[in-house]
Design a protein around this motif. Structure first.
Motif, PDB file in Angstrom:
ATOM      1  N   PHE A   1      16.120 -10.268  -0.075  1.00  0.00           N
ATOM      2  CA  PHE A   1      15.716  -9.659  -1.348  1.00  0.00           C
ATOM      3  C   PHE A   1      16.860  -9.715  -2.350  1.00  0.00           C
ATOM      4  CE2 PHE A   1      15.158  -5.632  -3.894  1.00  0.00           C
ATOM      5  CZ  PHE A   1      14.071  -6.071  -4.621  1.00  0.00           C
ATOM      6  N   THR A   2      16.592 -10.295  -3.540  1.00  0.00           N
ATOM      7  CA  THR A   2      17.635 -10.460  -4.552  1.00  0.00           C
ATOM      8  C   THR A   2      17.515  -9.486  -5.705  1.00  0.00           C
ATOM      9  OG1 THR A   2      16.331 -12.147  -5.726  1.00  0.00           O
ATOM     10  CG2 THR A   2      17.868 -12.916  -4.027  1.00  0.00           C
ATOM     11  N   GLY A   3      16.554  -8.571  -5.647  1.00  0.00           N
ATOM     12  CA  GLY A   3      16.429  -7.576  -6.704  1.00  0.00           C
ATOM     13  C   GLY A   3      17.614  -6.632  -6.730  1.00  0.00           C
ATOM     14  N   SER A   4      17.749  -5.898  -7.821  1.00  0.00           N
ATOM     15  CA  SER A   4      18.913  -5.027  -7.988  1.00  0.00           C
ATOM     16  C   SER A   4      18.694  -3.616  -7.470  1.00  0.00           C
ATOM     17  CB  SER A   4      19.295  -4.957  -9.475  1.00  0.00           C
ATOM     18  OG  SER A   4      18.231  -4.397 -10.240  1.00  0.00           O
ATOM     19  N   THR A   5      17.473  -3.263  -7.093  1.00  0.00           N
ATOM     20  CA  THR A   5      17.169  -1.907  -6.649  1.00  0.00           C
ATOM     21  C   THR A   5      16.336  -1.951  -5.378  1.00  0.00           C
ATOM     22  OG1 THR A   5      17.170  -1.087  -8.924  1.00  0.00           O
ATOM     23  CG2 THR A   5      16.114   0.296  -7.270  1.00  0.00           C
TER      24      THR A   5
ATOM     25  N   THR B   1      11.332  -0.278  -2.697  1.00  0.00           N
ATOM     26  CA  THR B   1      11.746  -0.643  -4.049  1.00  0.00           C
ATOM     27  C   THR B   1      10.701  -0.150  -5.043  1.00  0.00           C
ATOM     28  OG1 THR B   1      12.587  -2.456  -5.418  1.00  0.00           O
ATOM     29  CG2 THR B   1      10.667  -2.940  -4.050  1.00  0.00           C
ATOM     30  N   ASP B   2      11.000  -0.318  -6.344  1.00  0.00           N
ATOM     31  CA  ASP B   2      10.083   0.213  -7.352  1.00  0.00           C
ATOM     32  C   ASP B   2       9.178  -0.876  -7.917  1.00  0.00           C
ATOM     33  OD1 ASP B   2      11.375  -1.071  -9.619  1.00  0.00           O
ATOM     34  OD2 ASP B   2      12.946   0.438  -9.467  1.00  0.00           O
ATOM     35  N   PHE B   3       8.324  -0.477  -8.852  1.00  0.00           N
ATOM     36  CA  PHE B   3       7.290  -1.335  -9.416  1.00  0.00           C
ATOM     37  C   PHE B   3       7.813  -2.680  -9.906  1.00  0.00           C
ATOM     38  CE2 PHE B   3       5.305  -2.795 -13.381  1.00  0.00           C
ATOM     39  CZ  PHE B   3       4.029  -3.094 -12.941  1.00  0.00           C
ATOM     40  N   ARG B   4       9.024  -2.695 -10.477  1.00  0.00           N
ATOM     41  CA  ARG B   4       9.561  -3.913 -11.076  1.00  0.00           C
ATOM     42  C   ARG B   4       9.734  -5.045 -10.064  1.00  0.00           C
ATOM     43  NH1 ARG B   4      15.030  -1.647 -13.254  1.00  0.00           N
ATOM     44  NH2 ARG B   4      14.839  -0.599 -11.235  1.00  0.00           N
ATOM     45  N   TYR B   5       9.921  -4.694  -8.792  1.00  0.00           N
ATOM     46  CA  TYR B   5      10.290  -5.698  -7.797  1.00  0.00           C
ATOM     47  C   TYR B   5       9.277  -5.868  -6.672  1.00  0.00           C
ATOM     48  CZ  TYR B   5      14.847  -5.171 -10.047  1.00  0.00           C
ATOM     49  OH  TYR B   5      15.864  -5.124 -10.970  1.00  0.00           O
ATOM     50  N   ILE B   6       8.122  -5.228  -6.779  1.00  0.00           N
ATOM     51  CA  ILE B   6       7.163  -5.269  -5.674  1.00  0.00           C
ATOM     52  C   ILE B   6       6.719  -6.694  -5.360  1.00  0.00           C
ATOM     53  CG2 ILE B   6       4.830  -4.626  -4.956  1.00  0.00           C
ATOM     54  CD1 ILE B   6       6.844  -2.405  -4.606  1.00  0.00           C
ATOM     55  N   GLU B   7       6.283  -7.438  -6.356  1.00  0.00           N
ATOM     56  CA  GLU B   7       5.820  -8.797  -6.113  1.00  0.00           C
ATOM     57  C   GLU B   7       6.954  -9.699  -5.637  1.00  0.00           C
ATOM     58  OE1 GLU B   7       2.721  -9.974  -5.927  1.00  0.00           O
ATOM     59  OE2 GLU B   7       2.230  -7.849  -6.152  1.00  0.00           O
ATOM     60  N   GLN B   8       8.137  -9.520  -6.230  1.00  0.00           N
ATOM     61  CA  GLN B   8       9.298 -10.296  -5.803  1.00  0.00           C
ATOM     62  C   GLN B   8       9.610 -10.018  -4.340  1.00  0.00           C
ATOM     63  OE1 GLN B   8      12.772  -9.766  -8.290  1.00  0.00           O
ATOM     64  NE2 GLN B   8      14.161 -10.392  -6.663  1.00  0.00           N
ATOM     65  N   ALA B   9       9.563  -8.754  -3.956  1.00  0.00           N
ATOM     66  CA  ALA B   9       9.864  -8.374  -2.577  1.00  0.00           C
ATOM     67  C   ALA B   9       8.848  -8.979  -1.606  1.00  0.00           C
ATOM     68  CB  ALA B   9       9.889  -6.859  -2.443  1.00  0.00           C
TER      69      ALA B   9
ATOM     70  N   GLU C   1       7.591   5.429  -6.245  1.00  0.00           N
ATOM     71  CA  GLU C   1       6.955   5.793  -7.513  1.00  0.00           C
ATOM     72  C   GLU C   1       7.738   6.901  -8.201  1.00  0.00           C
ATOM     73  OE1 GLU C   1       3.376   4.840  -8.427  1.00  0.00           O
ATOM     74  OE2 GLU C   1       2.648   4.038  -6.535  1.00  0.00           O
ATOM     75  N   GLN C   2       7.177   8.085  -8.276  1.00  0.00           N
ATOM     76  CA  GLN C   2       7.798   9.154  -9.053  1.00  0.00           C
ATOM     77  C   GLN C   2       9.007   9.768  -8.361  1.00  0.00           C
ATOM     78  OE1 GLN C   2       6.864   9.770 -12.199  1.00  0.00           O
ATOM     79  NE2 GLN C   2       5.412   8.084 -11.908  1.00  0.00           N
ATOM     80  N   GLN C   3       8.923   9.954  -7.062  1.00  0.00           N
ATOM     81  CA  GLN C   3      10.052  10.569  -6.380  1.00  0.00           C
ATOM     82  C   GLN C   3      11.172   9.556  -6.151  1.00  0.00           C
ATOM     83  OE1 GLN C   3       9.464  11.692  -2.232  1.00  0.00           O
ATOM     84  NE2 GLN C   3       7.496  10.629  -2.201  1.00  0.00           N
ATOM     85  N   SER C   4      12.339  10.045  -5.778  1.00  0.00           N
ATOM     86  CA  SER C   4      13.491   9.174  -5.592  1.00  0.00           C
ATOM     87  C   SER C   4      13.316   8.312  -4.349  1.00  0.00           C
ATOM     88  CB  SER C   4      14.767  10.003  -5.461  1.00  0.00           C
ATOM     89  OG  SER C   4      14.817  10.616  -4.187  1.00  0.00           O
ATOM     90  N   VAL C   5      14.153   7.284  -4.248  1.00  0.00           N
ATOM     91  CA  VAL C   5      14.092   6.398  -3.082  1.00  0.00           C
ATOM     92  C   VAL C   5      14.398   7.166  -1.805  1.00  0.00           C
ATOM     93  CG1 VAL C   5      16.520   5.669  -3.235  1.00  0.00           C
ATOM     94  CG2 VAL C   5      14.830   4.151  -2.201  1.00  0.00           C
TER      95      VAL C   5
END
Length: 357
Positions: free
Chosen positions: A34-38, A52-60, A73-77
């Motif tokens: 996984f190369t995403g930042s979060t 991970t969050d919404f921004r990286y779901i498809e990438q993951a 989603e709303q709560q922390s990782v």
């Protein structure tokens, strides 16, 4: 990637670790791709989750087919991490002690509640010391870009040019060859500044007769290169030739000492002894080398107190130097791949005599 996770699980089992939270970006990349930042990983005896969050779901999903992708989603990782552990009925979660901040630790501890939290260190790094074929190929490509950059920058080195100009041209060229960026802050140290082992680029203008030390590298698909060369602008004097030849002899001795089964400290001693015997031991104050991979500095360390035994597949630098305050310094560095019978030098730029520009 799944092979790396399986090897990690074996280590975890040996150390009595049921579930391990991976927060270091380089360890996350190593295990999952996984190369995403979060994002974080939770590795269990039979499970592997990437949070991970919404921004990286498809990438993951594309990069990590062997992982269960959990959306934050709303709560922390860390809140989602606690949900994952509870779902698996885990009673203890281990974490990377050398990466988690105090704030993050306190938040994680609060979210876990009755689930205990325990530190561990160096587990994934132990695996990362020995590179597989895919990693070695990426490192080769990163080193090749560094060699190409050296050949390119020689055309620009002359009196009247600033260190900044050279660094910008060097880094721009490496990016054009496919690098995502420099491996670290480029060291471009000229004249008396070459006595600074980590003399990062300044606005100094190169002068005739200067020594110029260039320590640089690039990042290619996550993997780093590292090389140092020292040259002189014009005809070298006897002192410059003397120091250069001592460092070169020490560097070659260090390279000759590298092979599977040798202690890292023995490689350091092989290089250090040459410099000490010539009367310059006090001017070589750093270790002889370090591992290179997803980090520019990683295990093993080639230093006097390192008990690590070299193994085939490790990639390390050999970089002795002599630094004389007020005069200047010389360092020569290559990155090498440890083999059963010696090593393969991965950087090929010329070094066998003091290069005159």
């Amino acid at each position: 990637m799944i092979k790396r996770v399986k090897r990690l699980r074996q280590l975890m089992q040996e150390k009595g670790i049921g579930y391990l939270l991976i927060t270091k970006p380089e360890n996350r990349l190593y295990l999952s791709g996984f190369t995403g930042s979060t994002g974080v990983l939770v590795i269990g005896p039979e499970t592997a989750d990437l949070l991970t969050d919404f921004r990286y779901i498809e990438q993951a999903r594309q990069q990590c087919p062997d992982f269960n992708i959990v959306r934050v989603e709303q709560q922390s990782v860390f809140g989602v991490t606690s949900d994952v552990i509870r779902n698996y009925k885990g009673e203890k979660l281990f974490f990377e002690a050398d990466h988690l901040t105090v704030k993050e630790f306190n938040e994680l501890k609060e979210k876990l509640g009755e689930i205990s939290l325990a530190p561990c260190q160096g587990l994934v790094e132990q695996l990362r010391m020995i590179k597989d074929d895919q990693e070695i190929e990426l490192i080769r490509q990163a080193m090749a870009i560094g060699d190409q950059a050296f050949e390119h920058i020689l055309k620009y080195i002359k009196p009247g040019v600033s260190e900044w100009e050279l660094t910008l041209e060097l880094e721009y060229f490496m990016r054009k060859q496919g690098a995502s960026g420099p491996a670290f802050d480029t060291i471009m140290a000229s004249g008396p500044r070459s006595a600074l082992p980590h003399g990062v680029t300044s606005e100094r203008i190169l002068q005739p007769g200067d020594l110029l030390t260039m320590d640089y590298g690039c990042v290619f698909q996550g993997y780093h290169s590292d090389m140092t060369r020292t040259m002189v602008l014009g005809q070298p004097d006897q002192k410059q030739l003397e120091i250069y030849n001592i460092v070169l002899e020490a560097q070659l001795a260090g390279i000759a000492a590298v092979k599977e089964g040798v202690k890292a400290s023995e490689v350091d001693q092989a290089a250090r002894q040459i410099i000490t015997d010539r009367g310059y031991g006090e001017y070589f104050g750093h270790g002889t080398g370090h591992g290179v991979g997803l980090n520019i500095h990683e295990e093993p360390r080639l230093a006097s107190k390192s008990d690590t035994v070299l193994k085939a597949g490790m990639v390390v630098t050999i970089e002795p130097g002599i630094y004389l305050p007020g005069w200047g310094g010389v360092r020569i560095e290559d990155s090498v791949l440890v083999t059963q019978n010696g090593c393969e030098i991965l950087t090929s730029s010329p070094k066998h005599q003091l290069l005159k520009l």
